[in-house]
Design an enzyme around this catalytic site. Structure first.
Site, PDB file in Angstrom:
ATOM      1  N   ILE A 691       0.822  -1.218   0.000  1.00 16.44           N
ATOM      2  CA  ILE A 691       0.000   0.000   0.000  1.00 16.44           C
ATOM      3  C   ILE A 691       0.847   1.254   0.000  1.00 16.44           C
ATOM      4  O   ILE A 691       0.312   2.365  -0.039  1.00 16.44           O
ATOM      5  CB  ILE A 691      -0.955   0.024   1.210  1.00 16.44           C
ATOM      6  N   GLY A 692       2.165   1.128   0.068  1.00 15.37           N
ATOM      7  CA  GLY A 692       2.996   2.316   0.069  1.00 15.37           C
ATOM      8  C   GLY A 692       4.461   1.971   0.052  1.00 15.37           C
ATOM      9  O   GLY A 692       4.868   0.828   0.288  1.00 15.37           O
ATOM     10  N   GLY A 694       8.397   4.099   0.882  1.00 14.92           N
ATOM     11  CA  GLY A 694       9.063   5.325   1.284  1.00 14.92           C
ATOM     12  C   GLY A 694      10.560   5.164   1.354  1.00 14.92           C
ATOM     13  O   GLY A 694      11.131   4.180   0.856  1.00 14.92           O
ATOM     14  N   GLY A 695      11.203   6.145   1.973  1.00 15.89           N
ATOM     15  CA  GLY A 695      12.656   6.131   2.042  1.00 15.89           C
ATOM     16  C   GLY A 695      13.223   5.005   2.873  1.00 15.89           C
ATOM     17  O   GLY A 695      14.373   4.599   2.677  1.00 15.89           O
ATOM     18  N   SER A 696      12.410   4.443   3.794  1.00 17.18           N
ATOM     19  CA  SER A 696      12.943   3.418   4.677  1.00 17.18           C
ATOM     20  C   SER A 696      12.461   2.013   4.339  1.00 17.18           C
ATOM     21  O   SER A 696      13.000   1.031   4.836  1.00 17.18           O
ATOM     22  CB  SER A 696      12.578   3.730   6.130  1.00 17.18           C
ATOM     23  N   GLY A 697      11.429   1.893   3.500  1.00 12.69           N
ATOM     24  CA  GLY A 697      10.963   0.567   3.155  1.00 12.69           C
ATOM     25  C   GLY A 697       9.585   0.575   2.526  1.00 12.69           C
ATOM     26  O   GLY A 697       9.015   1.624   2.235  1.00 12.69           O
ATOM     27  N   VAL A 699       5.468  -0.664   2.628  1.00 10.76           N
ATOM     28  CA  VAL A 699       4.414  -0.868   3.615  1.00 10.76           C
ATOM     29  C   VAL A 699       3.327  -1.739   2.996  1.00 10.76           C
ATOM     30  O   VAL A 699       2.931  -1.545   1.837  1.00 10.76           O
ATOM     31  CB  VAL A 699       3.816   0.477   4.073  1.00 10.76           C
ATOM     32  N   LYS A 713       5.585  -2.627   7.879  1.00  5.96           N
ATOM     33  CA  LYS A 713       6.667  -2.001   7.114  1.00  5.96           C
ATOM     34  C   LYS A 713       7.862  -2.945   7.091  1.00  5.96           C
ATOM     35  O   LYS A 713       8.352  -3.362   8.153  1.00  5.96           O
ATOM     36  CB  LYS A 713       7.092  -0.664   7.736  1.00  5.96           C
ATOM     37  N   ASP A 812      11.200  14.457  11.355  1.00  8.04           N
ATOM     38  CA  ASP A 812      10.691  14.276   9.993  1.00  8.04           C
ATOM     39  C   ASP A 812       9.174  14.476   9.972  1.00  8.04           C
ATOM     40  O   ASP A 812       8.431  13.662   9.429  1.00  8.04           O
ATOM     41  CB  ASP A 812      11.060  12.893   9.464  1.00  8.04           C
TER      42      ASP A 812
END
Length: 985
Positions: A691-692, A694-697, A699, A713, A812
């Site tokens: 579903i998503g 980002g910069g860290s992994g 989701v 995540k 952040d």
């Protein structure tokens, strides 16, 4: 030609020459100003639109220009707060008659070089405060011998104070506050013998003493040096400042005794020394300061008694709190006709308070909490009807509450808990109209709560637990629409719980345990949308548990144990995400619902003889199947179990290898009550469940076998992602130890050598960024939803900054890291960059320096990029950007803003419209909000007054200088007030 004729002709020539000189001078000034405007300034708001050529070649009628009426020459350029930008406009200084250059409160940026200043040596007044100037302070040449005022405060200057600052012979005002100066305060500033105002506050100076040479400044009237990392003793030379009116050395690390020489400050009106490490006793020489009005020595280590002579002084404000004072308060304190603000809390004062305290003055703020005072409370505290704050908790006061307080209509904040007060509370006291906070718990009060309490319509917090109050709780308590916490526990109340209590829409905590309430639990609870805690334990309640309690969206604490409740445990309660659940010692029966059929809940179910469970040994088993059905049920179950076990073994074996190499087992940690298996989670991390990203992994949305949906995540596994471990640890260490309704819950973590997985509560409506900007955002958010989101996120950040020990900085904050549940309530998320703030007195020169910039482009505070210093004010700036995002509906760096423009600059410029423009745009007395409000919001649904209030908060949060930004606790307060502003009762 006669001698007289020649003389007259000579005079005429001189006059004519003088006239042409003046004409040339004013024409020259005119040309200079036009060149500066066109070449060195940006005027985005058009404030200098009248700086245009004219037939007279005169600028004297232009905005911000002042001319000498006799010399017809420009003497002042004052453009304060005009929104102009660009580098320092040194061209102004080419006007040789210029005396005053005021460019404060603008967006002047870049450095201020000595070369640029070289033209300005004839100035008497130079004010560049509250701009964006950076770099080192400039050197001043010896030609600056007429400069009287130099204000460079609220910029971003760094480094040392140059020696040339000590060679400005005419200087009367020097203000360098609120910069990033990092050297020590130099002794040569003591050479500025004409100085009357000296301000160095709020700079990260290298820890050092206040130079004794400061005592040479005999004309000094204002010495303002708080938050400047001062250490050591206050120099005894301070007593030489006989003209000083204001002395402020607060919030430093000064130590030792207060020097006796302080008695030499014969002109001083205010002394602020709070927040240091001063010790010893009060010097009696303080009594020599006959016009001293405000004395604040709080938060030090001062000990001893309060001397009679000092108590008899004419203070209007006396703050001695948070020290080590002892002994009794002299009676002379009550004779002071000026005393308005008295704060003595957190000491070891003892004995009775002066009987006439408050009788002779307009006492407004009274706080003597956490001492050893005894006897009765003074009866004249509100004699002048001005008392607002009445705080006496944690003492040994006894006797009745003074009846005079029932007439104290000014009273708004009362905390008198943890004393030995007794008797009945005067009836009118309950209904004081301005009362917002009432805490009376743990005394010996008795009698009833008067129906007059309905008059306290502003009451938010009501704590009266641990007393002997009795009889029924009056229905009039339901009139308190602002009530957030109601705690009447540990008393002797009887009768039914008022059914109208469910009308209190803002109620978050309801505590009624340990009383004798009877009857049923009210079931019409749909208004309790904010209720997080309900404790009705140990009463005499009967009837069923209302299933409607299971619909309360944020309830996390439910204790109804120790009553006579009957019926079954409603299965609807399993919908709640409870941290505390207790229904023990009642008369409940039937099978325990599956959601509570866990060992964790066993003790919460005991004392109900007719409750049964197929799994919990602490409870009787439920009815067993008949013998004839054993083979039909058990054998197939065993077969299914064996098949599942085989499949599980296969997938576990398969998941243990990667490219033919064995993997280790997961280390699993759970932080909430949740049933899951790491393998079922791992097998659900598929592309269709993503579903998503980002910069860290990535989701994923994962539905567990228990029926619960979670967000998982999976951190990046790439070797080059060296931050994976630190992000994982930060999330676990941060979210694993905090609990707050506006912070996303970490449910579990799984880790092994090559993989890191984090499980969170699933947020149905995704992130705020998606809701505002996403293609699949669906219906646009109306203003009420946006405001609710802002309040929720602010509460979450305020909790991190102010209630966590140690404090946590998120680092952040952005719309994509604010998640929304199904009711669009905000949860702050993604703590991979979060850091705790450990403030060490011994390294006071900085908060928390990072090795690299962290955060997201567009949300990063301007000072962060070049100082790499983390404070909570960095989060405040980012939150301000989120507020602007909510108002405008635009990304922080929307391409529509143009080059070198972000949402902060764009909104600032867009809202600085003229009153005429505002009127034309039809927004009443508000700014030109039509230009900035998200067009996706329905104009009919926009509360312009409320939006403008929130906009003001956003602009405060995004101030270019960190110290001008409010704390998150203050932000919450401002937002709440903004909401009330547009919704009067």
């Amino acid at each position: 030609m006669t001698h007289l004729t020649l003389k007259a002709l000579l005079v005429q020539c001189v006059l004519l020459f003088w006239f042409f000189t003046l004409v040339n001078s004013i024409a020259g000034d005119y040309e200079i100003l036009l060149r500066v405007k066109n070449a060195q300034l940006e005027d985005p708001d058009g404030k200098l639109n009248d700086w245009v050529p004219n037939n007279d070649h005169s600028p004297c009628n232009w905005t911000g220009i002042t001319c000498d009426p006799e010399l017809h020459a420009v003497v002042s350029v004052s453009l304060s707060g005009y929104g102009i930008s660009g580098g320092f406009p040194s061209g102004f200084c080419r006007i040789r008659t210029l005396q005053n250059l005021s460019l404060d409160s603008n967006n002047i940026n870049g450095t201020l070089s000595s070369a640029a200043l070289s033209l300005c040596s004839h100035l008497r007044w130079m004010n560049l405060s509250n701009n964006l100037l950076v770099g080192g302070l400039p050197e001043f040449s010896p030609d600056f011998n007429e400069l009287q005022l130099l204000d460079l405060s609220s910029n971003n200057f760094s480094g040392d104070i140059p020696e040339s600052f000590g060679r400005l012979p005419a200087l009367k005002v020097l203000t360098l506050s609120a910069n990033l100066l990092s050297g020590r305060i130099p002794a040569f500033l003591g050479n500025l013998s004409e100085l009357t105002r000296f301000e160095l506050a709020i700079n990260p100076f290298k820890p050092g003493p206040l130079p004794s040479e400061i005592g040479n400044l005999s004309k000094l009237e204002n010495l303002f040096v708080p938050k400047a990392n001062l250490i050591g003793n206050i120099p005894s030379s301070i007593g030489n400042l006989v003209s000083l009116k204001n002395l402020d050395l607060s919030d430093n690390f000064l130590s030792g005794e207060i020097p006796k020489s302080i008695g030499g400050l014969r002109s001083v009106e205010q002394i602020e020394l709070f927040g240091n490490q001063l010790s010893g006793e009060l010097p009696e020489s303080l009594a020599n300061l006959s016009i001293l009005s405000n004395l604040d020595l709080s938060m030090n280590r001062v000990a001893g008694k309060l001397p009679e002579k000092i108590a008899a002084m004419g203070f209007s404000s006396l703050h001695l709190n948070d020290n080590f004072f002892e002994g009794e308060i002299p009676e002379s304190l009550a004779s002071n006709p000026n005393l308005e603000d008295l704060q003595l809390f957190n000491n070891s004062f003892s004995g009775n308070l002066p009987e006439n305290l408050g009788r002779n003055s307009d006492l407004t703020n009274f706080d003597v909490s956490t001492n050893k005072f005894t006897g009765e409370l003074p009866k004249y505290l509100c004699h002048r009807k001005k008392l607002s704050n009445f705080i006496t908790f944690s003492n040994r006061f006894s006797g009745n509450l003074p009846s005079t307080l029932s007439e104290c209509s000014s009273l708004s904040y009362v905390r008198i808990q943890n004393n030995e007060l007794s008797g009945e509370v005067p009836a009118n006291f309950w209904g004081l109209p301005l009362l917002t906070f009432l805490e009376m718990n743990d005394n010996r009060f008795e009698g009833s709560v008067s129906p007059s309490i309905s008059g306290a319509r502003e009451l938010c917090m009501f704590w009266i637990s641990g007393n002997n109050f009795s009889n029924e709780l009056p229905d009039s308590i339901c009139k308190l629409g602002e009530l957030v916490t109601l705690d009447v526990s540990k008393n002797q109340f009887s009768g039914g719980i008022p059914t109208c209590i469910t009308e209190l829409k803002k109620l978050q905590k309801l505590r009624m345990q340990d009383n004798m309430f009877s009857g049923k639990i009210p079931s019409s609870v749909t208004s309790w949308t904010d209720l997080t805690e309900l404790n009705l334990s140990r009463n005499q309640l009967t009837g069923d548990i209302p299933p409607e309690l299971g619909n309360l969206p944020v309830l996390t604490y439910l204790d109804i144990s120790g009553n006579s409740l009957t019926g079954q445990i409603p299965v609807e309660l399993t919908r709640l995400k409870l941290n505390e659940f207790n229904v023990s010692v009642n008369k409940l029966y039937g099978k325990v619902p599956t959601g509570f059929n866990q060992v964790l809940f066993a003790s919460s179910l005991l004392g109900n003889p007719d409750l049964c469970s197929p799994d919990l040994k602490a409870l009787p088993p439920c009815t067993k199947p008949k013998p004839g059905t054993l083979y039909v049920v058990v054998v197939p179950s065993i077969c299914v179990a064996l098949l599942l076990a085989s499949l599980l073994w296969y997938f576990r074996a398969k998941s243990q290898t990667f490219d033919g190499k064995p993997r280790g087992l997961y280390k699993v940690t759970t932080f909430q009550r949740i049933g899951f298996n790491e393998d079922e989670v791992f097998l659900s991390l598929t592309d269709e469940n993503q579903i998503g990203s980002g910069g860290s992994g990535r989701v994923y949305k994962v539905k567990l076998k228990t029926g619960q949906t979670v967000a998982v995540k999976k951190l990046w596994e790439r070797p080059q992602e060296s931050d994976t471990d630190s992000i994982f640890r930060s999330e676990v260490e941060t979210l694993g130890r905090i609990r707050h309704g506006n912070i996303v819950k970490l449910l579990f973590s799984c880790s092994r050598e090559d993989s890191r997985i984090l499980g969170y509560e699933y947020m149905k409506n995704g992130s705020l960024g998606d809701a505002l900007h996403g293609e699949k955002s669906g219906c646009p958010l109306d203003w009420l939803k946006r405001f609710t989101i802002a309040i929720g996120a602010a509460h979450g950040l305020a909790y991190l900054h102010h209630d966590c020990k140690p404090a946590i900085v998120h680092r952040d904050v952005k719309s994509n890291n604010i998640l929304l549940d199904e009711e669009f309530r905000a949860r702050v998320a993604d703590f991979g960059l979060a850091k705790t703030l450990h403030l060490d007195v011994e390294v006071a020169e900085e908060y928390f320096a990072m090795s690299r910039v962290a955060g997201s482009y567009g949300y990063i505070a301007p000072e962060y990029a070049y100082t790499l210093k983390v404070t909570e004010k960095s989060d405040v700036y980012s939150f301000g950007v989120v507020l602007l995002e909510l108002i405008t509906g635009r990304w922080p760096n929307d391409t529509s803003f143009g080059d070198s423009m972000d949402v902060v600059k764009w909104v600032t410029e867009a809202t600085l419209s003229s009153p005429k423009e505002e009127e034309e745009n039809g927004v009443g007395g508000c700014r030109d909000l039509g230009r900035i409000i998200d067009p996706m919001m329905s104009p009919c649904g926009c509360d312009y007054e409320e939006i403008e209030k929130v906009l003001n908060v956003a602009l405060l949060c995004t101030s270019s200088f960190p110290n001008n930004r409010p704390s998150m606790r203050k932000v919450v307060e401002l937002l709440v007030k903004a909401h009330k502003f547009s919704r009067p009762k």
